[in-house]
Design a protein around this motif. Structure first.
Motif, PDB file in Angstrom:
ATOM      1  N   SER A   4      43.112  41.295  44.834  1.00  0.00           N
ATOM      2  CA  SER A   4      43.678  39.951  44.722  1.00  0.00           C
ATOM      3  C   SER A   4      43.386  39.417  43.325  1.00  0.00           C
ATOM      4  O   SER A   4      42.498  39.921  42.630  1.00  0.00           O
ATOM      5  CB  SER A   4      43.116  39.009  45.785  1.00  0.00           C
ATOM      6  N   ASN A   6      42.740  35.834  41.105  1.00  0.00           N
ATOM      7  CA  ASN A   6      42.399  34.419  41.224  1.00  0.00           C
ATOM      8  C   ASN A   6      42.649  33.661  39.931  1.00  0.00           C
ATOM      9  O   ASN A   6      42.292  34.123  38.850  1.00  0.00           O
ATOM     10  CB  ASN A   6      40.922  34.265  41.612  1.00  0.00           C
ATOM     11  N   ASN A  39      46.183  33.921  43.954  1.00  0.00           N
ATOM     12  CA  ASN A  39      45.653  32.670  44.510  1.00  0.00           C
ATOM     13  C   ASN A  39      45.236  31.706  43.415  1.00  0.00           C
ATOM     14  O   ASN A  39      44.632  32.120  42.427  1.00  0.00           O
ATOM     15  CB  ASN A  39      44.394  32.940  45.345  1.00  0.00           C
ATOM     16  N   LYS A  41      42.548  29.359  42.697  1.00  0.00           N
ATOM     17  CA  LYS A  41      41.235  29.126  43.308  1.00  0.00           C
ATOM     18  C   LYS A  41      40.700  27.732  42.999  1.00  0.00           C
ATOM     19  O   LYS A  41      40.177  27.053  43.868  1.00  0.00           O
ATOM     20  CB  LYS A  41      40.244  30.196  42.838  1.00  0.00           C
ATOM     21  N   ASP A  72      34.759  34.981  39.642  1.00  0.00           N
ATOM     22  CA  ASP A  72      35.860  35.468  40.477  1.00  0.00           C
ATOM     23  C   ASP A  72      37.222  35.088  39.909  1.00  0.00           C
ATOM     24  O   ASP A  72      38.252  35.522  40.434  1.00  0.00           O
ATOM     25  CB  ASP A  72      35.757  34.885  41.892  1.00  0.00           C
ATOM     26  N   ILE A  73      37.232  34.241  38.875  1.00  0.00           N
ATOM     27  CA  ILE A  73      38.519  33.816  38.320  1.00  0.00           C
ATOM     28  C   ILE A  73      38.951  34.779  37.218  1.00  0.00           C
ATOM     29  O   ILE A  73      38.206  35.035  36.269  1.00  0.00           O
ATOM     30  CB  ILE A  73      38.440  32.354  37.832  1.00  0.00           C
TER      31      ILE A  73
END
Lengths: 432, 432
Positions: A4, A6, A39, A41, A72-73
């Protein structure tokens, strides 16, 4: 292989909201194209309590560190605008190994080199399709599709506000102040309209386009800028009579003899030129290359969704790269140090509108002054009386900017001259 | 990391020679952009003894195996045209792990799926920017820049020969046969002009564009095709009087209600539509998306150098990928199985030109027949006498294709009707 992607979004104004809406509405197609879900985030906002018309899911924050320090980005999408803190945030993101997508022409035009270097050093993507021409694909076509061409000219209508105003002045025979007030009422022009009507917005965009087109580094300060504040309905009417329309053009040309010249100014363009029909808030960019010949890119140069289209297209590309771990490949092509051609050394035809004393021999005297500076006249029209003066409208042949300036300096000192009402370039190069 | 990229060129006709010339003339810039020198190692030709106007360096061969079996060749550039043996050569190349760049619309439109699958299985690039619109960047903008949009419409003038002919018929009031003969004399049309004037060239191109735009698979046989052979100067003159121009359009639309419809036919388009001003051999492709709104891509749709520009742009991309060993990432986005919308279920306005008996009550009878099939008439003009008959020109409101067909079937059986002279769609959707 990532499962995924982010995003951290910096800014949730008009464009930011557009980006959220496009990524939400077309999430299915986007995940099929990238191979992974994309996504949003976290989103940086100024006010946590404002009611917002977007789909839920992302965390809102007023602290940029929450986003820039989040491991996580993967992609920072900068749509806050303005030079600072946008530039610092992008630089921090790149140096933290995050990919950056921006719509920010101010930062790209001024700090592009620094940001590209940081992206290159950190093997991440830095993409900015939305910085010029809103939704119109132009950065990627120049960098990729036309990459095998030697480009000689990029010429565009890249500011929607002024194109709306000039279109309105032309079609409805209104004056500058009236259409400015209307553009402001419609939200097309700012309360302080200087960036648009003064040509500075267009200048930033042509600096970006010229850098890519000529594989060089062209900054805002390398662009000669003149806005539309001096254009009157009379000039537009004379243009029409002569077979032209007046547009605010952003122009970058490269010649072997002189180098790169970049400038923004109103210009007469022939009615049969593809740019002549580009009206209202639409933008278009005309590109000439040694192989492709003439090509043009047309569309909406501003607005929430068109700009979001370009931002989201960049996000799709970065996400594809992330999935295959191949970010940071297509970076700055500004590898050449090239000379700049001073505007005095450029040449074109000119439209000149003068008020002179209405007496015998004046036309001969004026024509003589042009001739003395090697400025040949293609046509001369004596049209109206204005306050007991005669109005002369002249179109010159192709002459150097230096010579027309000298001729006008001489003419301004002549006792028969009342005023030089306007001088506008004629961009007359036809489609072959 | 590769230190050079080698090309095997299949074909050295007009486009092949253009590719050699572009890669040679701009070799310095191209190697800077790709990071490696790009060499043409071998060229497949039909006749080794023909005198050729290209820079030396490459080995000419008449044996394709010399190229396809050469392990040093990284990219096969197919510019021989036609279905076979071009398709087999490309398939062999892909299965041998070579990247392929092609300008071949016939093969992409017919065998695209097979070639994409082979490219995907072998982790190599398969690029075809030159297959539609010559030098106009359109494939990459659709696949990348506009990737976040849901596209609803792609509509273009994608055949230069017919656009040249219709422009000439319009501007000089000439008939079809005269302009066809002139186009043939100039080399714009083939001795057998069917592929162009019959609309089949345009149909292949819209199949390719529709596949990308709608993430589906649209083949030539899914496209309804009608050419320009029935267009007469009278139709063009009526179009002009009514504020339209006649263009051969390739159209692909997707609606949630009905699915994908792809077709090629002459159409009335309003004079203020961006496509209306696209004249002569120029092409343009108009794209509508939910985020970007309307956008248009304009340029030279054919010719040695414009087509070579697109081919060489693809080569630059493949070479960049080779340098970073990341080929085979952006492949077919035709992941959706979508329904096709039968042409009967589509709707538009129609222009209808009839010859009828010149007597009282005929107009009422004709109008009644349209009304009986729910075809409302927007305007009716009775213009000329032709051989003692009256000529009726009708423009309908937006009606279904099925209903106009039924109405015309009824009308053809009416004793007052002499002939249905022409029926042409009106593509009237304005720019918002």
């Amino acid at each position: 292989m990532k499962d995924s992607v982010n995003i951290g979004l910096l800014g949730l104004g008009t464009v930011g909201t557009g980006v959220v809406n496009v990524l939400t509405a077309n999430a299915h197609e986007i995940s099929q194209k990238t191979g992974v879900p994309v996504n949003i985030k976290k989103i940086l906002v100024r006010n946590l309590n404002k009611v917002r018309n977007i789909a839920a899911g992302a965390v809102l924050t007023t602290n940029a560190d929450d986003i820039l320090n989040d491991n996580d980005i993967d992609i920072i999408v900068e749509v806050m605008g303005g030079e600072q803190p946008a530039k610092d945030y992008m630089l921090r993101a790149l140096n933290a190994g995050k990919n950056v997508v921006t719509a920010n022409k101010d930062v790209v035009a001024k700090f592009g080199r620094e940001l590209f270097s940081a992206a290159e050093a950190n093997h991440v993507d830095f993409m900015f399709e939305a910085s010029v021409g809103g939704g119109i694909p132009i950065i990627r076509p120049l960098k990729q599709c036309l990459a095998a061409n030697k480009l000689s000219e990029v010429m565009g209508i890249v500011n929607g506000t002024t194109n709306y105003m000039l279109t309105k002045m032309t079609n409805e025979k209104l004056d500058y102040e009236t259409v400015l007030a209307e553009a402001q009422a419609k939200g097309y022009a700012e309360a302080d309209p200087t960036a648009d009507v003064g040509g500075f917005d267009a200048a930033r965009k042509i600096a970006i386009l010229a850098s890519i087109a000529f594989n060089a580094r062209v900054s805002l300060e390398d662009v000669d800028v003149e806005g539309i504040t001096n254009i009157s309905p009379v000039d537009i009417e004379y243009a029409r009579e002569l077979g032209y329309v007046i547009k605010l053009l952003a122009i970058a040309k490269e010649s072997e003899a002189c180098g790169i010249n970049a400038r923004v100014h109103p210009a007469f363009i022939p009615l049969n030129h593809p740019l002549a029909a580009v009206g209202d808030v639409f933008n278009a960019i005309f590109v000439r290359g040694d192989a492709v010949g003439e090509t043009m890119f047309y569309g909406r140069g501003a607005g929430a969704l068109p700009t979001a289209s370009a931002v989201a297209g960049d996000i799709v590309d970065v996400a594809r790269n992330l999935r295959h771990n191949v970010n940071g490949r297509i970076l700055c092509t500004c590898f050449d140090q090239k000379p700049f051609c001073p505007v005095e050394n450029t040449s074109s035809s000119y439209y000149v509108r003068l008020l002179v004393e209405d007496q015998p021999g004046v036309l001969a005297a004026i024509a003589g002054a042009f001739g003395a500076h090697n400025v040949s006249l293609n046509s001369v029209i004596q049209k109206r009386k204005v306050n007991n003066c005669a109005e002369l409208v002249l179109i010159t042949y192709h002459v150097s900017d230096a010579n027309i300036r000298k001729a006008l300096t001489t003419i301004k000192d002549m006792s028969v001259l009342t005023t030089v009402q306007n001088v506008i370039r004629v961009e007359a190069q036809q489609i072959d």
